[in-house]
Design an enzyme around this catalytic site. Structure first.
Site, PDB file in Angstrom:
ATOM      1  N   ARG A 119      88.425  50.083 136.058  1.00 27.47           N
ATOM      2  CA  ARG A 119      87.345  49.472 136.543  1.00 27.47           C
ATOM      3  C   ARG A 119      86.152  50.003 136.103  1.00 27.47           C
ATOM      4  NH1 ARG A 119      91.259  49.805 141.320  1.00 27.47           N
ATOM      5  NH2 ARG A 119      91.474  47.595 141.915  1.00 27.47           N
TER       6      ARG A 119
ATOM      7  N   GLY B 295      93.682  57.360 129.789  1.00 29.94           N
ATOM      8  CA  GLY B 295      94.582  57.832 131.135  1.00 29.94           C
ATOM      9  C   GLY B 295      96.093  57.209 131.137  1.00 29.94           C
ATOM     10  N   HIS B 296      96.131  55.905 130.976  1.00 27.95           N
ATOM     11  CA  HIS B 296      97.447  55.439 130.713  1.00 27.95           C
ATOM     12  C   HIS B 296      98.169  56.057 129.380  1.00 27.95           C
ATOM     13  CE1 HIS B 296      95.250  51.794 132.850  1.00 27.95           C
ATOM     14  NE2 HIS B 296      96.242  52.072 133.680  1.00 27.95           N
TER      15      HIS B 296
ATOM     16  N   SER C 232      88.994  54.875 134.007  1.00 21.08           N
ATOM     17  CA  SER C 232      89.553  54.045 134.908  1.00 21.08           C
ATOM     18  C   SER C 232      89.422  52.572 134.392  1.00 21.08           C
ATOM     19  CB  SER C 232      88.884  54.042 136.259  1.00 21.08           C
ATOM     20  OG  SER C 232      89.189  52.960 136.942  1.00 21.08           O
TER      21      SER C 232
HETATM   22  P1  AMP Z   1      96.328  51.606 137.228  1.00 21.67           P
HETATM   23  O1  AMP Z   1      96.904  50.692 136.032  1.00 21.67           O
HETATM   24  O2  AMP Z   1      95.124  51.945 137.339  1.00 21.67           O
HETATM   25  O3  AMP Z   1      97.320  51.075 138.092  1.00 21.67           O
HETATM   26  O4  AMP Z   1      97.027  52.965 136.771  1.00 21.67           O
HETATM   27  C1  AMP Z   1      98.546  53.177 136.594  1.00 21.67           C
HETATM   28  C2  AMP Z   1      98.606  54.627 136.413  1.00 21.67           C
HETATM   29  O5  AMP Z   1      97.796  55.273 135.275  1.00 21.67           O
HETATM   30  C3  AMP Z   1      98.850  55.144 137.569  1.00 21.67           C
HETATM   31  O6  AMP Z   1      99.602  56.194 137.852  1.00 21.67           O
HETATM   32  C4  AMP Z   1      97.222  56.043 137.615  1.00 21.67           C
HETATM   33  O7  AMP Z   1      97.220  57.088 138.361  1.00 21.67           O
HETATM   34  C5  AMP Z   1      97.404  56.242 136.000  1.00 21.67           C
HETATM   35  N1  AMP Z   1      95.956  56.706 135.704  1.00 21.67           N
HETATM   36  C6  AMP Z   1      94.808  55.666 135.848  1.00 21.67           C
HETATM   37  N2  AMP Z   1      93.854  56.447 135.381  1.00 21.67           N
HETATM   38  C7  AMP Z   1      94.187  57.702 134.878  1.00 21.67           C
HETATM   39  C8  AMP Z   1      93.430  58.606 134.313  1.00 21.67           C
HETATM   40  N3  AMP Z   1      91.949  58.752 134.056  1.00 21.67           N
HETATM   41  N4  AMP Z   1      93.996  60.047 133.960  1.00 21.67           N
HETATM   42  C9  AMP Z   1      95.435  59.938 134.195  1.00 21.67           C
HETATM   43  N5  AMP Z   1      96.254  58.871 134.869  1.00 21.67           N
HETATM   44  C10 AMP Z   1      95.470  57.750 135.141  1.00 21.67           C
END
Ligand code: AMP
Length: 295
Positions: free
Chosen positions: A198, A47-48, A196
């Protein structure tokens, strides 16, 4: 050797301090390069990576921030146990053409008691806001700090965190922050579960059950696309799917306007079918955005 090659060969910079990242970005700016920022909490996954790819496509100089932001975690949430695999995160960034990683310590970001907060009203109240008091205040404050520290032209966020993107977009508009927000589609596992950091908390049976959240938002989106406008009926069908997994403790099942996040009785315009729930100690969220003709 091309610039790109030289960078791939190990020239990604890692800044731990605000002074260092400002100097790096300042150099890029002096070369007239556009700057993209991908804010993350690390434990990087596909995702990132999709956000990093979008950033490298559209900006000349890409900064990824890796910071597990204490102010967006509530008491009893997973701040302490949140994964922090920095070495492998840096490898991922380097492999995907990131120019600089900003990985500050909490002390670097919050050297004193923080008395100044950025609060977005209304949009932060429904959905996750009801279950994570103070969470969005932490997010908007740290994003404002990151925007001020890095000074990007564009920042990239994921649709998976739909409320976060709505809140950040509104904050940028209300405060005339000089950057553009780009929202990238949710990246999913083969069974539909939104990827995710998580998800690694899930036990194997929980991991199997977790896909029910996607099946539920997918059902909601399907009904909306088929022309169903009665939100209560859509929510009822989404709940029926969620009941297939009795272990899931549902927090909300909502049909909301994608921008105002207001709960809708009648579906109209751009809407979100959104679900949040807990499996064991893991909190999971998902949504699908559907554009319908306005009534
Ligand atoms: P985080 O590290 O969880 O705070 O996420 C950092 C960024 O990555 C945020 O803008 C999230 O929305 C994005 N993000 C996390 N998981 C996904 C995913 N499965 N698909 C697209 N973007 C994601």
């Amino acid at each position: 050797m091309t610039t790109q090659r030289a960078r791939r060969a190990g020239q990604m910079q890692v800044a731990k301090t605000i002074i260092e990242i400002r100097a790096l970005v300042g150099r890029a700016r002096a070369e007239d390069r556009t700057v993209g920022l991908v804010p993350t909490m690390g434990a990087l996954h596909i995702g990132h990576i999709s956000l990093i790819e979008a950033a490298t496509e559209c900006c000349d100089y890409v900064v990824v921030s890796i910071f597990v932001n204490p102010t967006q975690f509530g008491p009893g949430e997973d701040f302490a146990k949140y994964p922090r695999p920095l070495a492998s995160d840096l490898e991922i960034c380097e492999k995907h053409g990131v120019h600089a990683v900003f990985a500050p310590t909490p002390e670097e970001m919050y050297p004193r008691e923080n008395l100044t907060w950025v609060t977005v009203e209304k949009l932060t109240e429904p959905l996750c806001g009801r279950f994570r008091p103070g969470h969005f205040r932490g997010v908007t404050t740290v994003c404002t700090k990151l925007f001020n520290i890095v000074g990007p032209d564009v920042a990239f966020f994921g649709q998976k965190d739909a409320q976060q993107t709505a809140v950040i977009k509104r904050m940028v508009a209300d405060l005339n922050l000089p950057l553009e927000i780009v929202v990238c589609p949710t990246v999913r596992e083969p069974d539909g579960l939104a990827v995710s950091s998580r998800n690694q908390y899930l036990s194997p049976p929980e991991r199997k059950d977790a896909a029910v959240i996607y099946r539920s938002v997918q059902k909601g989106a399907e009904l909306i696309r088929a022309g169903e406008t009665d939100a209560a009926r859509i929510v009822a069908e989404m709940c029926a799917i969620l009941r297939q997994v009795p272990a899931l403790r549902v927090e909300y099942v909502s049909i909301v306007d994608a921008e105002s996040l207001r709960e809708l009785d009648q579906v109209t315009g751009k809407v979100l079918a959104a679900v949040a729930g807990r499996l064991g100690s893991t909190r999971l969220i998902d949504n699908i955005v559907v554009d319908t003709p306005p009534k």
